[in-house]
Scaffold this motif. Structure first.
Motif, PDB file in Angstrom:
ATOM      1  N   ASP A 127       0.836  -1.192   0.000  1.00 16.61           N
ATOM      2  CA  ASP A 127       0.000   0.000   0.000  1.00 16.61           C
ATOM      3  C   ASP A 127       0.875   1.249   0.000  1.00 16.61           C
ATOM      4  O   ASP A 127       1.869   1.338   0.736  1.00 16.61           O
ATOM      5  N   THR A 128       0.512   2.208  -0.824  1.00 11.71           N
ATOM      6  CA  THR A 128       1.221   3.479  -0.885  1.00 11.71           C
ATOM      7  C   THR A 128       0.284   4.613  -0.478  1.00 11.71           C
ATOM      8  O   THR A 128      -0.936   4.513  -0.623  1.00 11.71           O
ATOM      9  N   SER A 129       0.866   5.686   0.032  1.00  7.76           N
ATOM     10  CA  SER A 129       0.057   6.796   0.539  1.00  7.76           C
ATOM     11  C   SER A 129      -0.281   7.781  -0.575  1.00  7.76           C
ATOM     12  O   SER A 129       0.349   7.791  -1.643  1.00  7.76           O
ATOM     13  N   LYS A 130      -1.251   8.639  -0.307  1.00 11.89           N
ATOM     14  CA  LYS A 130      -1.639   9.677  -1.266  1.00 11.89           C
ATOM     15  C   LYS A 130      -0.462  10.613  -1.541  1.00 11.89           C
ATOM     16  O   LYS A 130      -0.215  10.993  -2.693  1.00 11.89           O
ATOM     17  N   ASP A 131       0.291  10.966  -0.495  1.00 15.63           N
ATOM     18  CA  ASP A 131       1.445  11.858  -0.680  1.00 15.63           C
ATOM     19  C   ASP A 131       2.494  11.211  -1.569  1.00 15.63           C
ATOM     20  O   ASP A 131       3.088  11.879  -2.433  1.00 15.63           O
ATOM     21  N   GLU A 132       2.736   9.927  -1.372  1.00  8.73           N
ATOM     22  CA  GLU A 132       3.725   9.216  -2.195  1.00  8.73           C
ATOM     23  C   GLU A 132       3.290   9.158  -3.650  1.00  8.73           C
ATOM     24  O   GLU A 132       4.097   9.347  -4.571  1.00  8.73           O
ATOM     25  N   GLU A 133       2.016   8.936  -3.862  1.00 12.84           N
ATOM     26  CA  GLU A 133       1.486   8.874  -5.230  1.00 12.84           C
ATOM     27  C   GLU A 133       1.511  10.240  -5.894  1.00 12.84           C
ATOM     28  O   GLU A 133       1.790  10.354  -7.096  1.00 12.84           O
ATOM     29  N   GLU A 134       1.259  11.296  -5.127  1.00 12.96           N
ATOM     30  CA  GLU A 134       1.326  12.655  -5.687  1.00 12.96           C
ATOM     31  C   GLU A 134       2.751  13.032  -6.051  1.00 12.96           C
ATOM     32  O   GLU A 134       2.990  13.717  -7.050  1.00 12.96           O
ATOM     33  N   THR A 135       3.710  12.576  -5.269  1.00 12.24           N
ATOM     34  CA  THR A 135       5.121  12.816  -5.588  1.00 12.24           C
ATOM     35  C   THR A 135       5.479  12.202  -6.931  1.00 12.24           C
ATOM     36  O   THR A 135       6.172  12.818  -7.754  1.00 12.24           O
ATOM     37  N   VAL A 136       4.998  10.992  -7.172  1.00 12.62           N
ATOM     38  CA  VAL A 136       5.255  10.325  -8.444  1.00 12.62           C
ATOM     39  C   VAL A 136       4.637  11.119  -9.590  1.00 12.62           C
ATOM     40  O   VAL A 136       5.274  11.354 -10.629  1.00 12.62           O
ATOM     41  N   SER A 137       3.406  11.545  -9.421  1.00 12.19           N
ATOM     42  CA  SER A 137       2.705  12.291 -10.474  1.00 12.19           C
ATOM     43  C   SER A 137       3.436  13.564 -10.856  1.00 12.19           C
ATOM     44  O   SER A 137       3.423  13.988 -12.018  1.00 12.19           O
ATOM     45  N   LYS A 138       4.096  14.185  -9.889  1.00  7.58           N
ATOM     46  CA  LYS A 138       4.835  15.419 -10.153  1.00  7.58           C
ATOM     47  C   LYS A 138       6.143  15.168 -10.891  1.00  7.58           C
ATOM     48  O   LYS A 138       6.672  16.064 -11.547  1.00  7.58           O
ATOM     49  N   ASN A 139       6.675  13.954 -10.776  1.00  8.57           N
ATOM     50  CA  ASN A 139       8.036  13.704 -11.250  1.00  8.57           C
ATOM     51  C   ASN A 139       8.151  12.814 -12.475  1.00  8.57           C
ATOM     52  O   ASN A 139       9.253  12.675 -13.024  1.00  8.57           O
ATOM     53  N   ILE A 140       7.060  12.205 -12.909  1.00  3.82           N
ATOM     54  CA  ILE A 140       7.144  11.407 -14.132  1.00  3.82           C
ATOM     55  C   ILE A 140       6.060  11.855 -15.116  1.00  3.82           C
ATOM     56  O   ILE A 140       4.999  12.327 -14.715  1.00  3.82           O
ATOM     57  N   SER A 141       6.371  11.691 -16.380  1.00  2.17           N
ATOM     58  CA  SER A 141       5.464  12.143 -17.439  1.00  2.17           C
ATOM     59  C   SER A 141       4.870  10.955 -18.175  1.00  2.17           C
ATOM     60  O   SER A 141       5.563   9.949 -18.434  1.00  2.17           O
ATOM     61  N   ASP A 142       3.618  11.058 -18.532  1.00  2.00           N
ATOM     62  CA  ASP A 142       2.959  10.006 -19.310  1.00  2.00           C
ATOM     63  C   ASP A 142       3.496   9.929 -20.737  1.00  2.00           C
ATOM     64  O   ASP A 142       3.167   8.994 -21.470  1.00  2.00           O
ATOM     65  N   ASN A 143       4.321  10.881 -21.129  1.00  2.00           N
ATOM     66  CA  ASN A 143       4.896  10.883 -22.472  1.00  2.00           C
ATOM     67  C   ASN A 143       6.073   9.914 -22.601  1.00  2.00           C
ATOM     68  O   ASN A 143       6.591   9.708 -23.701  1.00  2.00           O
ATOM     69  N   PHE A 144       6.499   9.330 -21.456  1.00  2.00           N
ATOM     70  CA  PHE A 144       7.631   8.423 -21.458  1.00  2.00           C
ATOM     71  C   PHE A 144       7.261   7.088 -20.814  1.00  2.00           C
ATOM     72  O   PHE A 144       6.384   7.029 -19.941  1.00  2.00           O
ATOM     73  N   LYS A 145       7.943   6.050 -21.277  1.00  2.00           N
ATOM     74  CA  LYS A 145       7.889   4.762 -20.586  1.00  2.00           C
ATOM     75  C   LYS A 145       9.037   4.749 -19.573  1.00  2.00           C
ATOM     76  O   LYS A 145      10.151   5.154 -19.895  1.00  2.00           O
ATOM     77  N   HIS A 146       8.762   4.255 -18.372  1.00  2.00           N
ATOM     78  CA  HIS A 146       9.777   4.256 -17.327  1.00  2.00           C
ATOM     79  C   HIS A 146      10.194   2.829 -16.990  1.00  2.00           C
ATOM     80  O   HIS A 146       9.352   1.989 -16.658  1.00  2.00           O
ATOM     81  N   PHE A 147      11.498   2.578 -17.098  1.00  2.00           N
ATOM     82  CA  PHE A 147      12.079   1.294 -16.736  1.00  2.00           C
ATOM     83  C   PHE A 147      12.760   1.450 -15.379  1.00  2.00           C
ATOM     84  O   PHE A 147      13.618   2.324 -15.207  1.00  2.00           O
ATOM     85  N   VAL A 148      12.375   0.628 -14.430  1.00  2.00           N
ATOM     86  CA  VAL A 148      13.006   0.628 -13.110  1.00  2.00           C
ATOM     87  C   VAL A 148      14.229  -0.295 -13.165  1.00  2.00           C
ATOM     88  O   VAL A 148      14.123  -1.459 -13.563  1.00  2.00           O
ATOM     89  N   ILE A 149      15.384   0.223 -12.759  1.00  2.00           N
ATOM     90  CA  ILE A 149      16.635  -0.526 -12.808  1.00  2.00           C
ATOM     91  C   ILE A 149      17.184  -0.687 -11.391  1.00  2.00           C
ATOM     92  O   ILE A 149      17.351   0.300 -10.669  1.00  2.00           O
ATOM     93  N   PHE A 150      17.468  -1.926 -11.013  1.00  2.00           N
ATOM     94  CA  PHE A 150      18.077  -2.179  -9.700  1.00  2.00           C
ATOM     95  C   PHE A 150      19.417  -2.879  -9.894  1.00  2.00           C
ATOM     96  O   PHE A 150      19.465  -4.067 -10.190  1.00  2.00           O
ATOM     97  N   PRO A 151      20.531  -2.159  -9.709  1.00  2.00           N
ATOM     98  CA  PRO A 151      21.846  -2.740  -9.954  1.00  2.00           C
ATOM     99  C   PRO A 151      22.481  -3.407  -8.739  1.00  2.00           C
ATOM    100  O   PRO A 151      23.570  -3.982  -8.854  1.00  2.00           O
ATOM    101  N   GLY A 152      21.839  -3.337  -7.588  1.00  2.00           N
ATOM    102  CA  GLY A 152      22.467  -3.781  -6.350  1.00  2.00           C
ATOM    103  C   GLY A 152      22.004  -5.143  -5.865  1.00  2.00           C
ATOM    104  O   GLY A 152      21.515  -5.975  -6.614  1.00  2.00           O
ATOM    105  N   GLY A 153      22.156  -5.342  -4.579  1.00  2.00           N
ATOM    106  CA  GLY A 153      21.792  -6.598  -3.943  1.00  2.00           C
ATOM    107  C   GLY A 153      22.632  -6.812  -2.697  1.00  2.00           C
ATOM    108  O   GLY A 153      23.632  -6.125  -2.470  1.00  2.00           O
ATOM    109  N   ASN A 154      22.205  -7.779  -1.886  1.00  2.00           N
ATOM    110  CA  ASN A 154      22.873  -7.990  -0.602  1.00  2.00           C
ATOM    111  C   ASN A 154      23.962  -9.061  -0.648  1.00  2.00           C
ATOM    112  O   ASN A 154      24.492  -9.447   0.386  1.00  2.00           O
ATOM    113  N   TRP A 155      24.296  -9.547  -1.877  1.00  2.00           N
ATOM    114  CA  TRP A 155      25.282 -10.619  -1.993  1.00  2.00           C
ATOM    115  C   TRP A 155      26.016 -10.472  -3.320  1.00  2.00           C
ATOM    116  O   TRP A 155      25.405 -10.594  -4.373  1.00  2.00           O
ATOM    117  N   LYS A 156      27.290 -10.187  -3.269  1.00  2.00           N
ATOM    118  CA  LYS A 156      28.081  -9.907  -4.476  1.00  2.00           C
ATOM    119  C   LYS A 156      27.951 -10.974  -5.565  1.00  2.00           C
ATOM    120  O   LYS A 156      27.846 -10.644  -6.760  1.00  2.00           O
TER     121      LYS A 156
END
Length: 307
Positions: A127-156
């Motif tokens: 579950d996400t909050s209204k404030d968190e969802e509003e932050t996203v709306s302010k920072n991403i545009s529907d004109n783009f596709k967004h790919f989430v990239i995670f380069p890390g991890g807890n084990w080399k």
């Protein structure tokens, strides 16, 4: 009704257990939940509407944390205790019904839960909050596709080289002008990976989400197109937010921890998990080199994520 949940300390296992929480919440809409949970996974339930209390417990020497758990939960009559840590705690607490889950070694984790509880546990959530969802709306545009990239991890050993992520992102951008990247992970991972993963990439194509809370990260995932990353708690978050994913596996078990979401997929090293079980793993190096940038890019093209 009062329900006590003894959660895993791990972010990934906690997220994978949320389908169980969803089920009990649906059939007991007035229930109040108390969660016993480790500090890293604690934020997962902070926006859950039925939470009454979150008891954060850190691991202590000589297993003294178990006494702390009993102390914090003793003196109440719990209608249901759900224990994801296979402990004996419920035997010391007043309760009407208990479920003590024990992991198996040969079945997807969500399927294990479904078999144990006798109902479908695949409806994962964060579950996400209204404030968190509003932050996203302010920072991403529907004109783009967004790919989430995670380069890390807890084990080399299970971490794909950060230069590969950088090369993949540049290859995507060379052919696709409507894609932006959201880079996720902890503040510590930002220090390790941020310079290399963004090298020679225009900052306008990057949203740096290193260090954001788990629920804020989840809010961004809910508005994204795809997750690409190493086997991790954040790959399970992608499943919980209904985000399609490509998850990279080497010396960890994709049969248990592969993405459960529809249209998501595992990319394995040339070596099987069974092979890795036969060797001594050097914890200071990665074993992911047989996965090529071209391999991942071809998957993206074949699945119409990019040109």
């Amino acid at each position: 009704m009062k329900i006590l949940v003894i959660s895993s300390n791990l972010i990934g296992d906690t997220i994978l257990s949320t389908g169980v929480i969803r089920y009990f919440s649906k059939i007991n809409p007035d229930a109040k939940f108390t969660f016993v949970i480790g500090p890293s996974a604690m934020p997962i339930f902070k926006n859950f509407k039925s939470v009454e209390k979150i008891i954060t417990i850190s691991k202590k020497k000589y297993n003294m944390h178990w006494l702390e758990i009993i102390y914090n939960c003793f003196g109440k009559k719990w209608d249901i205790i759900i224990d994801f840590r296979s402990s004996l705690v419920s035997y010391f607490l007043g309760h009407n019904k208990k479920f003590i889950f024990k992991k198996k070694s040969d079945l997807n984790h969500v399927k294990q839960l479904s078999e144990f509880f006798g109902f479908d546990c695949s409806e994962l959530f964060i579950d996400t909050s209204k404030d968190e969802e509003e932050t996203v709306s302010k920072n991403i545009s529907d004109n783009f596709k967004h790919f989430v990239i995670f380069p890390g991890g807890n084990w080399k050993p299970k971490i794909w080289n950060v230069e590969n992520y950088n090369a993949l992102m540049k290859k995507i951008l060379a052919q696709n002008k409507d894609i932006k990247f959201i880079i996720v992970g902890s503040k510590d991972e930002e220090k390790i990976y941020n310079y290399e993963i963004t090298k020679n990439i225009d900052r306008k194509n990057i949203i740096n989400l290193f260090g954001a809370s788990l629920t804020q990260t989840a809010a961004y995932m809910k508005k994204s197109k795809l997750f690409i990353g190493n086997d991790s708690g954040l790959s399970h978050m992608a499943t919980a937010t209904k985000l399609k994913s490509i998850v990279l596996f080497g010396p960890t078990n994709d049969q248990i921890y592969g993405p459960f979401g529809k249209d998501s997929q595992v990319v394995r090293t040339n070596e099987s998990y069974q092979y890795f079980k036969t060797i001594n793993i050097d914890k200071t190096r990665s074993y992911m080199s047989s996965i090529s940038v071209e391999n991942i890019y071809n998957i993206l093209k074949d699945n119409k994520y990019c040109e």
